[in-house]
Design a protein around this motif. Sequence first.
Motif, PDB file in Angstrom:
ATOM      1  N   ARG A 193       0.816  -1.215   0.000  1.00 26.90           N
ATOM      2  CA  ARG A 193       0.000   0.000   0.000  1.00 26.90           C
ATOM      3  C   ARG A 193       0.848   1.263   0.000  1.00 26.90           C
ATOM      4  O   ARG A 193       0.328   2.353  -0.276  1.00 26.90           O
ATOM      5  CB  ARG A 193      -0.952   0.007   1.195  1.00 26.90           C
ATOM      6  N   ARG A 203      -2.579   1.438  -4.710  1.00 28.26           N
ATOM      7  CA  ARG A 203      -3.836   1.142  -4.037  1.00 28.26           C
ATOM      8  C   ARG A 203      -4.038  -0.373  -4.076  1.00 28.26           C
ATOM      9  O   ARG A 203      -3.678  -1.023  -5.060  1.00 28.26           O
ATOM     10  CB  ARG A 203      -4.990   1.866  -4.733  1.00 28.26           C
ATOM     11  N   LEU A 235      -7.422  -1.904   3.635  1.00 28.84           N
ATOM     12  CA  LEU A 235      -7.294  -1.904   2.179  1.00 28.84           C
ATOM     13  C   LEU A 235      -8.217  -0.850   1.569  1.00 28.84           C
ATOM     14  O   LEU A 235      -9.136  -0.348   2.208  1.00 28.84           O
ATOM     15  CB  LEU A 235      -7.601  -3.294   1.621  1.00 28.84           C
ATOM     16  N   ASP A 236      -7.968  -0.535   0.304  1.00 26.24           N
ATOM     17  CA  ASP A 236      -8.721   0.542  -0.341  1.00 26.24           C
ATOM     18  C   ASP A 236     -10.140   0.148  -0.702  1.00 26.24           C
ATOM     19  O   ASP A 236     -11.020   1.013  -0.757  1.00 26.24           O
ATOM     20  CB  ASP A 236      -7.960   1.010  -1.593  1.00 26.24           C
TER      21      ASP A 236
END
Length: 206
Positions: free
Chosen positions: A104, A108, A133-134
């Motif tokens: 990260r 992304r 996480l995105d």
Amino acid sequence: MSTDRRRIVLFDLFGVIARHQRPGALEKMAARCHTSTDAFTTAYWAHRPPYDAGRQTASAYWTDVLHALSRPADAGTIEDLRLTDIDSWSRVDDRMVTYVRGLRDRARVALLSNIPADHADAFLAAQPWLHDLDHLAFSGRIGAAKPDPAAFRYCVVALQAAPADVLFVDDREENVRAAQAVGMDGHVFWSQDDLASVIDAWLPTR
């Protein structure tokens, strides 16, 4: 479109970050149903797609499996099978978790997994790092399972990205081909070292 134009690595879960089903789990569930492992395995997978894709509840799925095996679908048996099943898919590869989290800093990072909604709830509770996480796309929640193109298109929209911004990583070739068909780059996962080389080449130099 998002102003964040960093590239996106979209990961499959099982067989990449998480382990495949725990050895012996199908045999254990078959024994609970008083049937052979072969018969149970056939019914387990034959009825799985609508459960994975969020079109069927856990209770309805297990009822179908038990009826296919000519076994009574009582609430106690269904709950035992459901919990055993969830536990059988609960293991992660700690080395891959560390790699994904570290990635990260450069890209992304998102997840697209074929997983029923109740499994996803349990996995998230046990693995809180996933919330960092995105984006998380679970088939049981988005109503589409790989290799359905709708699953990949959902991720593109949710991430406010173009397909070409995304590298999809999965251990199943048919899923990687499906991602490529909607315009993503794709990589069939074999090992972390192999993956790291691919991602290093795919990401822009710093």
